[in-house]
Scaffold this motif. Structure first.
Motif, PDB file in Angstrom:
ATOM      1  N   THR A   1      39.781  48.647  36.818  1.00  0.00           N
ATOM      2  CA  THR A   1      39.801  50.072  36.453  1.00  0.00           C
ATOM      3  C   THR A   1      38.409  50.558  36.065  1.00  0.00           C
ATOM      4  N   GLN A   2      37.596  49.699  35.469  1.00  0.00           N
ATOM      5  CA  GLN A   2      36.220  50.083  35.153  1.00  0.00           C
ATOM      6  C   GLN A   2      35.395  50.267  36.427  1.00  0.00           C
ATOM      7  N   LEU A   3      35.679  49.475  37.431  1.00  0.00           N
ATOM      8  CA  LEU A   3      35.003  49.600  38.717  1.00  0.00           C
ATOM      9  C   LEU A   3      35.386  50.917  39.411  1.00  0.00           C
ATOM     10  N   TYR A   4      36.643  51.290  39.289  1.00  0.00           N
ATOM     11  CA  TYR A   4      37.133  52.534  39.881  1.00  0.00           C
ATOM     12  C   TYR A   4      36.591  53.779  39.170  1.00  0.00           C
ATOM     13  N   LYS A   5      36.364  53.689  37.869  1.00  0.00           N
ATOM     14  CA  LYS A   5      36.066  54.877  37.067  1.00  0.00           C
ATOM     15  C   LYS A   5      34.961  55.770  37.632  1.00  0.00           C
TER      16      LYS A   5
END
Length: 147
Positions: A25-29
């Motif tokens: 999810t941090q990569l997607y943010k």
């Protein structure tokens, strides 16, 4: 697993899944920020790009969420002009969610996000597919244990 390491954090499957999920999810943010979506909004949009004009209940079921938890997400998507909430003609109690033209148009940007994430995983496509299949099997077994 190390001897006597049963309770070591790094030996826990739950932590490996949790920390991997956080990293994903941090990569997607930043990618989602660029198109004005949160991760949860992105998941809702994925469901709608797959099957437009479906009920809020169907979306919630697909995402493993409660309808009430998704209501604020849907309202924000509507405020942003990406979806419409429409009462079903067959059953006024049922709320259907449908994409606007703007919501449909966002699909192309999402394809680019998907490619960026795949590249960042650093895995060959067959390995990604194999991992996903194993995670799906695990999720299904866990869901059966919960019910």
């Amino acid at each position: 697993m190390q001897k006597n390491g049963q309770l070591l954090l790094d030996n826990q499957l739950c932590f490996a899944l949790y920390s991997s999920s956080l990293a994903m999810t941090q990569l997607y943010k930043p990618l989602l920020d660029a198109v004005g979506l949160t991760y949860t909004q992105y998941l809702v949009m994925l469901v709608l790009w797959e099957a437009d004009a479906i009920s809020l209940k169907e979306i919630a079921t697909r995402l493993g969420q409660q309808s009430g938890a998704l209501t604020p997400v849907i309202k924000r998507l509507e405020a942003d002009g990406l979806v419409l909430r429409v009462r079903s003609a067959k059953d006024e109690r049922q709320l259907n969610i449908q994409l606007t033209d703007r919501g449909q148009g966002l699909r192309q940007a999402a394809k680019q996000i998907n490619l960026c994430i795949a590249e960042q995983c650093g895995l060959a496509i067959p390995d990604v597919i194999d991992l996903k299949v194993k995670l799906d099997l695990l999720r299904n077994k866990l869901q059966k244990s919960i019910k």
